[in-house]
Scaffold this motif. Structure first.
Motif, short mmCIF file in Angstrom:
data_model
loop_
_atom_site.label_atom_id
_atom_site.label_comp_id
_atom_site.label_asym_id
_atom_site.label_seq_id
_atom_site.Cartn_x
_atom_site.Cartn_y
_atom_site.Cartn_z
N VAL A 1 4.54 0.79 1.46
CA VAL A 1 4.83 -0.19 2.51
C VAL A 1 4.28 -1.54 2.07
CG1 VAL A 1 4.46 -0.85 4.91
CG2 VAL A 1 4.75 1.57 4.31
N CYS A 2 5.12 -2.57 2.12
CA CYS A 2 4.70 -3.92 1.77
C CYS A 2 4.81 -4.80 3.01
CB CYS A 2 5.57 -4.50 0.66
SG CYS A 2 5.50 -3.57 -0.90
N ALA A 3 3.76 -5.57 3.29
CA ALA A 3 3.76 -6.47 4.44
C ALA A 3 3.93 -7.90 3.94
CB ALA A 3 2.46 -6.34 5.22
N PRO A 4 4.98 -8.60 4.33
CA PRO A 4 5.13 -10.01 3.95
C PRO A 4 3.97 -10.84 4.49
CG PRO A 4 7.18 -9.14 4.87
CD PRO A 4 6.11 -8.12 5.13
N GLU B 1 0.85 -1.19 0.00
CA GLU B 1 0.00 0.00 0.00
C GLU B 1 0.88 1.24 0.00
OE1 GLU B 1 -3.13 0.30 -0.39
OE2 GLU B 1 -3.66 -1.82 -0.27
N ALA B 2 0.35 2.33 -0.51
CA ALA B 2 1.16 3.53 -0.66
C ALA B 2 0.35 4.78 -0.41
CB ALA B 2 1.78 3.57 -2.05
N ALA C 1 9.77 0.93 4.38
CA ALA C 1 9.06 1.64 3.32
C ALA C 1 10.00 1.93 2.17
CB ALA C 1 8.46 2.93 3.84
N SER C 2 9.46 1.91 0.95
CA SER C 2 10.19 2.35 -0.24
C SER C 2 9.68 3.73 -0.63
CB SER C 2 9.97 1.37 -1.39
OG SER C 2 10.44 0.07 -1.05
N VAL C 3 10.60 4.60 -1.04
CA VAL C 3 10.24 5.98 -1.35
C VAL C 3 10.80 6.35 -2.72
CG1 VAL C 3 10.25 8.38 -0.56
CG2 VAL C 3 10.38 6.52 1.12
N TRP C 4 9.94 6.91 -3.57
CA TRP C 4 10.34 7.42 -4.88
C TRP C 4 9.87 8.87 -5.02
CZ3 TRP C 4 7.90 2.68 -4.26
CH2 TRP C 4 8.62 1.55 -4.65
N ARG C 5 10.45 9.57 -5.98
CA ARG C 5 9.97 10.91 -6.33
C ARG C 5 9.28 10.84 -7.69
NH1 ARG C 5 13.24 16.72 -6.11
NH2 ARG C 5 11.51 18.00 -6.90
#
Length: 561
Positions: free
Chosen positions: A126-129, A50-51, A79-83
């Motif tokens: 954010v990805c939850a295993p 989810e983002a 969390a992964s972050v992009w612009r």
């Protein structure tokens, strides 16, 4: 089932400057006012991503985000972050689009940005295993903009007890090509670098619940002995095996489909049939559960009908491989298709000019097909118009507007709606012709992805070259639209799971609130989020007593297609 919760009560920003948290179902454009929150609140199932979007104040040239770690009852969530980078739309896809900058490419936060007058928008995911402990996780996103530390953004993530399957339940097949990738990145298609890039693109698709056809496009070498095809599978298995056996991602996700790669080394009908039989036997020996299919002549014209029938006859003689035909129901092609695949707009009648020559509801279409036939669908320029720009005739523009769409200059809910529609329509799979088409043109995809009358038609990636990103190597750059497609496929999983848990009527009603037909889709982010909350609550109620929650060692539905 989508992005974050509580957007239905989203608050207007105060006069105090600071980051704003905005639903990912809103495309943030220069000069367009948006509402937001000071904190991010996400809900995520186990096995889901989810983002949300974080809008930084002012004109930002350089940004750097510290690693975001969320602590709670289980292992910390990362969390992964992009612009976001904007694409300048010159010709709108139709009357629903607008010229000017539109957000689409997601680059590393530290990557240089050419136009600092555009909003500085971060996409935070954010990805939850699957094995993540349910509960509440908290952390803060800290960003430096042009060297200055900004106000931290609080993040709260609720990990739900129910889980989604790692492998998508809805079969898909989206095109990708080694040769287009090599051209887009300026490398030789024969180089190891190109092969590594191909795997990276395939991996990115799989991470977004999408399966691919094409890939290297190289058929395995074959020779014929006494009517039997002797195939050298080594190169094919090295390329495709990790995608088909679940060994590529930690989740064990697999491609749901794979196409037969036709071979010129098989020249006669008998040799072709023997080769196809060897393909089917190889998949059985490997135990690969992906749906193997033969992609017949694409969008056959009347003069192509004999070829499609000949292809179908050869493949069926081999046994075990369905034939996919991209066409509306057509008497001339009767009996040729095992997987009939019309365009989206062939399923939904609507007033005004028709954009499909034979419009049939899913139920009517199935009644006219053999019982074992499957029904897939796909998007094409028939949905947004094949010429680009608003048609002069308002009735024609209306006929091409409102459809679920993968175009850059269309609202995010339209980019995401295919999953909900697939659930409601009961289709068996989705096809899409390409994800890197613009790489193979003379244009720079970063500046122009207008093809077939639409912005982004056939292009869901951007070539992440060192020169563009300031990195040491090449990498695929995913688009916001691919994220929306992933969210739509997760919508499908939510609704499918709720149905399997005995609440199908509620799931169908929920889907109908979001998409009443392929061309009547709500654009209201608040309504999408309200439906998401309600479906999540129903799943929470039903999950503890479900067979999935009670199974030892396995807590997700079986998603084998």
């Amino acid at each position: 089932m989508g992005a974050g919760w509580a957007w239905a009560v989203v608050a207007a920003m105060s006069a105090t400057p600071g980051p704003r948290v905005v639903s990912p179902l809103v495309k943030i454009r220069p000069g367009v006012a948006v509402e937001g929150r000071r904190e991010a609140r996400l809900s995520v199932a186990r096995g889901e991503c989810e983002a949300t979007q974080v809008v930084l104040p002012g004109h930002v040239e350089r940004a750097r985000a510290e690693p975001l770690s969320l602590k709670g009852p289980g292992a910390a969530l990362k969390a992964s972050v992009w612009r976001q980078v904007f694409v300048d739309v010159k010709t709108p896809s139709n009357g629903e689009g607008r010229p000017g900058p539109w957000p689409d490419a997601l680059v590393p936060v530290e990557a240089p940005v050419a136009n600092t007058s555009h909003p500085a928008v971060l996409y935070v995911e954010v990805c939850a295993p699957e094995k993540q402990a349910p509960g509440t996780y908290r952390g803060e996103l800290k960003v430096k903009a042009d060297g200055a530390r900004g106000v931290p953004v609080p993040f709260t993530v609720e990990v739900q007890p129910f889980a989604l399957p790692a492998t998508a339940s809805l079969p898909t097949s989206f095109g990708v090509s080694l040769y287009s990738i090599a051209r887009g990145h300026g490398v030789s298609p024969e180089s190891p670098e190109a092969r590594e890039l191909l795997r990276a693109y395939g991996r990115a698709l799989l991470e977004h619940r999408v399966s691919a056809h094409g890939m290297s496009m190289t058929p395995p070498p074959v020779r014929f002995e006494d009517g039997r095809a002797v195939v050298d599978w080594r190169a094919y298995d090295a390329e495709m095996g990790p995608f088909l056996d679940g060994g590529l991602l930690p989740s064990g996700a697999r491609f749901t489909t794979a196409e037969v790669r036709d071979s010129r080394q098989a020249s006669t009908d008998a040799e072709k049939t023997a080769y196809y039989r060897a393909f089917a036997e190889h998949f059985r020996r490997k135990g690969w559960p992906a749906q193997l299919f033969f992609y017949a002549k694409d969008e056959p014209k009347p003069e192509d009908v004999p070829l499609v029938h000949a292809q179908s006859k050869r493949v069926r003689a081999a046994g075990g491989i369905p034939v996919l035909v991209t066409s509306p129901l057509d008497d001339a092609l009767r009996g040729a298709a095992d997987i009939l695949t019309p365009t989206l707009n062939c399923f939904y009648p609507r007033p005004g000019p028709q954009t499909c020559r034979n419009v049939l509801t899913p139920g009517t279409l199935r009644e006219r097909l053999p019982k074992r036939a499957k029904v897939w669908w796909y998007q094409s320029c028939n949905s947004h118009g094949c010429n680009g720009g608003p048609p002069e005739d308002p009735a024609v523009d209306a006929a091409y507007s409102g459809w679920a769409s993968y175009m850059v200059d269309h609202p995010a809910p339209l980019n995401r709606a295919m999953g909900v529609l697939a659930f409601s329509a009961g289709v068996d799979g989705e096809l899409y012709f390409d994800t890197v088409f613009a790489y193979n043109t003379k244009k720079d995809p970063w500046a122009d992805v207008f093809e077939f009358g639409g912005n982004g038609d056939g292009t869901l990636f951007y070539p992440g070259t060192p020169a563009r990103l300031g990195t040491s190597g090449h990498q695929p750059v995913v688009s916001l639209r691919l994220k929306h497609i992933r969210d739509g496929l997760e919508d499908y999983e939510y609704l499918r799971l709720l149905t399997e848990l005995g609440d199908g009527a509620f799931a169908r009603a929920a889907a109908g609130r979001l998409a009443r037909s392929g061309w009547d889709i709500t654009r209201d982010a608040g309504e999408w989020e309200a439906v998401r909350q309600e479906v999540t609550a129903r799943l929470r109620q039903r999950w503890p007593e479900s067979e999935y929650a009670k199974r030892p060692g396995r807590q997700t539905p079986n998603s084998t297609p």
